[in-house]
Design a protein around this motif. Structure first.
Motif, PDB file in Angstrom:
ATOM      1  N   ALA A   1      12.540  44.766  46.978  1.00 39.49           N
ATOM      2  CA  ALA A   1      13.964  44.769  46.652  1.00 39.49           C
ATOM      3  C   ALA A   1      14.694  43.661  47.414  1.00 39.49           C
ATOM      4  O   ALA A   1      15.569  42.986  46.855  1.00 39.49           O
ATOM      5  N   LEU A   2      14.342  43.464  48.676  1.00 40.79           N
ATOM      6  CA  LEU A   2      14.942  42.377  49.448  1.00 40.79           C
ATOM      7  C   LEU A   2      14.588  41.024  48.841  1.00 40.79           C
ATOM      8  O   LEU A   2      15.441  40.120  48.759  1.00 40.79           O
ATOM      9  N   ASP A   3      13.344  40.886  48.403  1.00 36.72           N
ATOM     10  CA  ASP A   3      12.917  39.630  47.769  1.00 36.72           C
ATOM     11  C   ASP A   3      13.722  39.350  46.506  1.00 36.72           C
ATOM     12  O   ASP A   3      13.959  38.190  46.148  1.00 36.72           O
ATOM     13  N   ALA A   4      14.142  40.422  45.816  1.00 34.06           N
ATOM     14  CA  ALA A   4      14.912  40.271  44.575  1.00 34.06           C
ATOM     15  C   ALA A   4      16.391  40.009  44.837  1.00 34.06           C
ATOM     16  O   ALA A   4      17.167  39.851  43.895  1.00 34.06           O
ATOM     17  N   GLY A   5      16.771  39.980  46.098  1.00 33.31           N
ATOM     18  CA  GLY A   5      18.155  39.681  46.440  1.00 33.31           C
ATOM     19  C   GLY A   5      19.012  40.870  46.796  1.00 33.31           C
ATOM     20  O   GLY A   5      20.203  40.717  47.084  1.00 33.31           O
ATOM     21  N   ALA A   6      18.442  42.065  46.786  1.00 31.93           N
ATOM     22  CA  ALA A   6      19.220  43.259  47.116  1.00 31.93           C
ATOM     23  C   ALA A   6      19.624  43.241  48.582  1.00 31.93           C
ATOM     24  O   ALA A   6      18.809  42.935  49.454  1.00 31.93           O
ATOM     25  N   ARG A   7      20.880  43.583  48.844  1.00 34.78           N
ATOM     26  CA  ARG A   7      21.361  43.710  50.219  1.00 34.78           C
ATOM     27  C   ARG A   7      22.079  45.044  50.428  1.00 34.78           C
ATOM     28  O   ARG A   7      22.755  45.243  51.430  1.00 34.78           O
ATOM     29  N   ARG A   8      21.904  45.925  49.475  1.00 32.11           N
ATOM     30  CA  ARG A   8      22.337  47.315  49.623  1.00 32.11           C
ATOM     31  C   ARG A   8      21.216  48.169  49.063  1.00 32.11           C
ATOM     32  O   ARG A   8      20.856  48.045  47.890  1.00 32.11           O
ATOM     33  N   LEU A   9      20.635  49.001  49.905  1.00 30.22           N
ATOM     34  CA  LEU A   9      19.488  49.807  49.519  1.00 30.22           C
ATOM     35  C   LEU A   9      19.864  51.282  49.543  1.00 30.22           C
ATOM     36  O   LEU A   9      20.358  51.787  50.557  1.00 30.22           O
ATOM     37  N   ILE A  10      19.647  51.941  48.425  1.00 30.65           N
ATOM     38  CA  ILE A  10      19.810  53.391  48.353  1.00 30.65           C
ATOM     39  C   ILE A  10      18.403  53.975  48.289  1.00 30.65           C
ATOM     40  O   ILE A  10      17.665  53.744  47.329  1.00 30.65           O
ATOM     41  N   VAL A  11      18.025  54.685  49.336  1.00 26.89           N
ATOM     42  CA  VAL A  11      16.659  55.187  49.457  1.00 26.89           C
ATOM     43  C   VAL A  11      16.677  56.709  49.336  1.00 26.89           C
ATOM     44  O   VAL A  11      17.250  57.401  50.188  1.00 26.89           O
ATOM     45  N   GLY A  12      16.064  57.226  48.291  1.00 27.54           N
ATOM     46  CA  GLY A  12      15.971  58.662  48.089  1.00 27.54           C
ATOM     47  C   GLY A  12      14.857  59.245  48.931  1.00 27.54           C
ATOM     48  O   GLY A  12      13.708  58.785  48.864  1.00 27.54           O
ATOM     49  N   LEU A  13      15.190  60.243  49.738  1.00 29.78           N
ATOM     50  CA  LEU A  13      14.213  60.895  50.601  1.00 29.78           C
ATOM     51  C   LEU A  13      13.895  62.279  50.036  1.00 29.78           C
ATOM     52  O   LEU A  13      14.736  63.161  50.032  1.00 29.78           O
ATOM     53  N   GLY A  14      12.700  62.451  49.565  1.00 28.94           N
ATOM     54  CA  GLY A  14      12.321  63.745  49.023  1.00 28.94           C
ATOM     55  C   GLY A  14      10.932  63.679  48.418  1.00 28.94           C
ATOM     56  O   GLY A  14      10.520  62.621  47.930  1.00 28.94           O
TER      57      GLY A  14
END
Length: 388
Positions: free
Chosen positions: A125-138
């Motif tokens: 995701a960082l490689d794709a340019g994302a600088r806001r990460l929503i990470v689902g924990l479950g």
């Protein structure tokens, strides 16, 4: 002419059989056939676990991406993540790379299990340019405090001789020093939002190992071993970061990944239901004032459903806006009646006769379609059926 009534379809997944998106597709098709004058609004839902990426991309738009990453037992798996239309916000499910469904029955190995693949998804995701990460924990198969994911992002776990340790939970028993000098520098400019409705702390009787370890293969002999592994990693983390999240509610989510990401990535933790609801515009749907009915559902409705699970959250939101709710489930289990106190008008199982679990899961799509068809016929006898 009066504005046509609207029905909101907002289910959770029926784990192992029907995704929330497929539930919506089935309901849309049946209602379109039997209630053609009624608008159907679909918002497949999730709370950070299974189906979160698919639900968010369906509701908010964006694109799905597939990566080949390291699975929980170290074997390669295909995992999907989503990129929202702004091209800077990524949605990641840790379960897609490190989830319990990826571990075949009989091969659960909590000392070996790793969250490394989740870190690989974040890196993609960082490689794709994302600088806001929503990470689902479950839905995790892991009990490594997210250390494996952090290792994929450059964190080094070193033993007493300074040698790097492999990304496995057992490595936490040997770690003597943590080196963050090579942690991906892009993370410093990246917002990380953890989506989870788990409120467990990291350690103790309400911690990650004690509460969720048994479903991952942690027996009475392994429990104190893995508890010490998390405690050791936590002590070193607190010393290295100057922050202490061991008692933060949610730190125990996803085998302690909540703690690891709060500590090392400066993450923020929010209710998974609220995160997904905001992303897909659920509050705006209710505020439109056009809803006449909400249909929700999940695999099993029981005494936990009214204690913060997704169907219960949908019921409370609907109740607050004066909209009746019908809940469909694979099974109605003891305590399901608690949802009536939260405004649910009716609860129904989609299973019409005695059948094996295998049969019910195999035919879940057809069973759901039949039950929605029954519901549509009942609605035809009400004001819904009067719209052209």
């Amino acid at each position: 002419m009066s504005e046509a009534p609207a029905i909101l379809i907002a289910p959770d997944s029926f784990k192992g059989s029907i995704s929330a998106v497929r539930f919506c597709e089935i309901a849309e098709r049946v209602f379109a056939e039997h209630l053609p004058g009624v608008e159907v609004i679909s918002r497949p839902m999730a709370d950070g676990g299974e189906g979160t990426v698919e639900a968010v991309i369906r509701g908010a738009g964006g694109s799905l991406h597939t990566e080949r990453v390291t699975g929980p037992l170290g074997e390669p798996v295909e995992a999907r993540w989503g990129l929202l239309p702004d091209r800077r916000t990524a949605v990641i499910e840790m379960a897609a790379a490190s989830g319990l469904p990826l571990v075949p029955e009989g091969r659960k190995d909590p000392l070996r299990a790793t969250s490394y693949g989740t870190g690989e998804l974040i890196r993609a995701a960082l490689d794709a340019g994302a600088r806001r990460l929503i990470v689902g924990l479950g839905g995790s198969a892991t009990n490594d405090a997210g250390a494996g994911a952090l290792q994929a992002l450059g964190l080094k776990l070193l033993d007493g001789s300074g040698a790097p340790l492999p990304p496995q939970a057992r490595s936490l028993l040997k770690v003597a020093r943590i080196d963050a000098s090579e942690l991906d520098p892009r993370l410093a400019e990246t917002e990380v939002l953890l989506a989870s409705d788990v409120t467990n702390v990291l350690l103790g009787p309400n911690g990650a190992t004690a509460v969720y370890g048994p479903q991952k293969g942690v027996d009475a002999e392994l429990q104190p071993v893995l508890e010490e592994a998390l405690a050791r990693f936590a002590r070193l983390t607190v010393a290295a970061t100057g922050t202490d999240h061991r008692e933060t509610p949610g730190a125990g989510a996803a085998g302690g990944m909540g703690f690891g990401f709060l500590s090392w990535l400066g993450a923020e933790l929010r209710s998974g239901f609220e995160v997904v609801a905001d992303l897909v515009g659920l509050p705006e749907v209710f505020e439109s004032g056009r809803l006449r009915l909400v249909v929700t559902g999940e695999g099993a409705i029981n005494d936990q459903s009214a204690q913060g699970k997704l169907v219960g959250r949908i019921a409370l939101l609907s109740w607050a806006h004066g909209v009746p709710v019908i809940a469909l489930a694979g099974a109605l289990q003891p305590g399901y009646e608690g949802l009536y106190a939260q405004g649910v008008a009716s609860m129904q199982s989609i299973v019409p006769r005695p059948m094996s679990l295998h049969e019910a899961m195999r035919d879940a799509g057809d069973l759901l379609a039949a039950r929605v068809r029954d519901l549509a016929h009942a609605l035809q006898a009400t004001a819904f059926g009067a719209w052209p």
